[in-house]
Design an enzyme around this catalytic site. Structure first.
Site, short mmCIF file in Angstrom:
data_model
loop_
_atom_site.label_atom_id
_atom_site.label_comp_id
_atom_site.label_asym_id
_atom_site.label_seq_id
_atom_site.Cartn_x
_atom_site.Cartn_y
_atom_site.Cartn_z
CB THR A 1 27.10 -72.44 -93.94
OG1 THR A 1 26.74 -73.80 -93.83
CG2 THR A 1 28.48 -72.21 -93.37
CE LYS B 1 11.36 -76.65 -88.26
NZ LYS B 1 11.56 -75.80 -89.43
CD GLU C 1 6.79 -67.69 -90.77
OE1 GLU C 1 7.90 -67.29 -91.13
OE2 GLU C 1 6.39 -68.85 -90.93
CG HIS D 1 9.55 -73.50 -84.34
ND1 HIS D 1 10.80 -73.96 -83.98
CD2 HIS D 1 9.65 -73.15 -85.64
CE1 HIS D 1 11.59 -73.89 -85.03
NE2 HIS D 1 10.93 -73.41 -86.05
C1 BG6 Z 1 11.57 -72.08 -89.36
C2 BG6 Z 1 10.58 -72.50 -90.40
O1 BG6 Z 1 11.88 -73.16 -88.53
O2 BG6 Z 1 11.02 -71.04 -88.58
C3 BG6 Z 1 10.22 -71.33 -91.30
O3 BG6 Z 1 11.14 -73.55 -91.20
C4 BG6 Z 1 9.75 -70.17 -90.45
O4 BG6 Z 1 9.23 -71.67 -92.25
C5 BG6 Z 1 10.73 -69.87 -89.33
O5 BG6 Z 1 9.64 -69.04 -91.31
C6 BG6 Z 1 10.16 -68.84 -88.38
O6 BG6 Z 1 11.15 -68.48 -87.44
P1 BG6 Z 1 11.13 -67.06 -86.76
O7 BG6 Z 1 12.26 -67.08 -85.79
O8 BG6 Z 1 11.29 -66.05 -87.86
O9 BG6 Z 1 9.78 -66.92 -86.10
#
Ligand code: BG6
Length: 486
Positions: free
Chosen positions: A29, A161, A229, A253
């Protein structure tokens, strides 16, 4: 010259509404939801009459709640982002809530009282910013308190999710929510769908005539979808130990990126038509089986160096079991068994603690069928690639061969590229803001539909079984943090 074509019809007017956030004092939030709503407010995109009610067990007054959100959400934000807070915070309220029938009866009475006054409470948007195990419970409590009822105004439920832990729990969650909510009342968020470059994928494919004829097995050699990442698991070990990379990144994703790359043109851009095409792709995915060419490589990061500093391995992170076999990296090879994609491998890759954050789809085209230059250059002509990148840059790049100016024959790979920031100054629209706005408008285009979720889990079940076998460790490869993965 630049030509812009914008929607001819204005989007539906935003109706007054009350946004009720369960988990109102939590991290999601203060870090994501409130900043996104503030940005919408500052740019005049929220309805004239709206209120936001944070709910959680902690006891707080409205004033304390506003102070808490201001404190926790302001770190690292620019003065521009924080402007408008005073006016915005007048719309913020707090309601201490126990997650039981008595608590929800009180909440329902509170919302009824509000709608009797000038407050806009007849339209209700419920956001589940709580641990996933509470989703079914809150869904039921809302229903039993009459809050899913749409006779006085709309009622919508935003679900973050993970949508279940596997196929059985996803089905069970859907069944519970559907006891009280119709599918059109449910908004299952995947923030990747709200990223500009991802939305642009549909436009790029279907608003240009030149790509679609070559978007198939005759011209495309392989597709790679990657979400790498640099960050580790951070403070989310409790969740991640149960989830691992397949549940955390692939089920949602990466699956959406695959689907948007592989789907057929929908007959129109309405949510149902798009979802209908998406589900066909998920159902066409070849059942995972090593004999039929599918493959999975799993890894877990060990200690290493990121950006010059030593970082711990996954098993040393706070909250992770010392002998954990949870995969933090996976590379899945799969196939879409239909006419368009037969035989084209799709490589899906995601991992934590890799050298850099990089999110992209790479379309690898086939090499030229006959090389005129093989006498002088051998087989060293690189095939064209098309890269659709959301990070580090929001960009689209096409590589092709050119001749280097020189008396000798010498080829050089060049790129035509389009980077969003060069053409659209200002910060990219926030993904969360976009999805919240769409919930208020009742537009489900950028959300998951129930059948998509279930089909995605069904496809991944055998992959998850392979991951569970990691217990034997033969399949889990350790890679040092900061390396390219196993
Ligand atoms: C989230 C995952 O849904 O997406 C995370 O739970 C991940 O583990 C993140 O780090 C990555 O999102 P973005 O937008 O930074 O690529």
């Amino acid at each position: 010259m630049d030509q812009h074509a914008c929607e001819i019809l204005p989007r539906a007017e935003l109706e007054p509404c009350t946004i009720i956030i369960f988990g109102g004092s939590g991290d999601l939030t203060s870090r994501k939801l409130i900043p996104a709503l503030l940005t919408l407010f500052n740019s005049g995109q929220l309805p004239e009459h709206f209120s936001i009610i944070g709910c959680s067990r902690t006891r707080m007054t409205d004033r304390q709640y506003r102070e808490h959100l201001q404190r926790s959400g302001s770190a690292g934000r620019s003065a521009e982002e924080l402007q408008g807070w005073q006016a915005f915070s007048r719309h913020l309220h707090y309601f201490p809530l126990e997650y039981n029938p008595a608590g929800f009866a009180r909440l329902a009475a509170h919302l009824r009282r509000q709608s009797g006054s000038r407050q806009p409470s007849a339209n209700l948007l419920f956001e589940l910013a709580v641990p996933p195990r509470l989703y079914p419970l809150i869904g039921e409590l809302l229903g039993q308190a009459g809050l899913a009822d749409q006779t006085r105004g709309w009622s919508r439920l935003v679900v973050e999710k993970p949508f279940g832990h596997d196929l059985a729990t996803a089905r069970s969650l859907n069944t519970t929510l559907h006891q009280f909510f119709q599918e059109e009342q449910l908004f299952r968020i995947d923030h990747y769908l709200a990223k500009e470059t991802i939305q642009n994928l549909l436009i790029f494919r279907f608003a240009n005539a030149i790509f679609e004829p070559i978007w198939n097995r005759r011209y495309i050699d392989s597709v790679q979808i990657m979400a790498a990442e640099q960050l580790g698991v951070g403070t989310r070990a409790g969740f991640y130990e149960q989830a691992g990379v397949i549940r955390d990144m692939f089920q949602n994703h990466l699956m959406q990126l695959l689907v948007l790359t592989a789907m057929e043109p929908p007959y129109c851009l309405e949510a149902e038509a798009v979802h209908d095409e998406k589900i066909k792709v998920i159902r066409s995915l070849r059942t995972f089986s090593a004999e039929r060419g599918s493959a999975i490589r799993l890894g877990q990061y060990s200690p290493g160096i990121i950006a010059g500093s030593r970082v711990p391995g996954y098993r040393e992170e706070a909250g992770v079991a010392p002998h954990s076999t949870t995969p933090t990296y996976a590379r899945l090879t799969t196939y879409v068994d239909n006419w368009r994609w037969q035989g084209v491998p799709f490589f899906l890759v995601s991992g934590k603690r890799l050298p850099r954050k990089q999110t992209r789809i790479t379309i690898q085209f086939k090499a030229v069928p006959h090389s005129l230059f093989s006498d002088s250059l051998g087989d060293g002509i690189r095939a064209n690639t098309l890269t659709i990148e959301t990070y580090p840059e929001e960009a689209i790049r096409l590589s092709f061969q050119t001749k280097n100016p020189s008396p000798q024959l010498c080829l050089r790979t060049m790129e035509m590229d389009f980077a969003y920031h060069e053409h659209y100054p200002g910060p990219a629209p926030d993904a969360y803001g976009r999805v919240l706005l769409d919930c208020m408008l009742g537009d489900q285009l950028l959300f998951w539909r129930q059948d998509g979720i279930e089909a995605s889990w069904a496809f991944l079940e055998p992959v998850l079984e392979a991951c569970a076998d990691c217990g034997g460790l033969q399949q889990l490869h350790f890679y040092p943090a900061g390396s390219e993965g196993p």
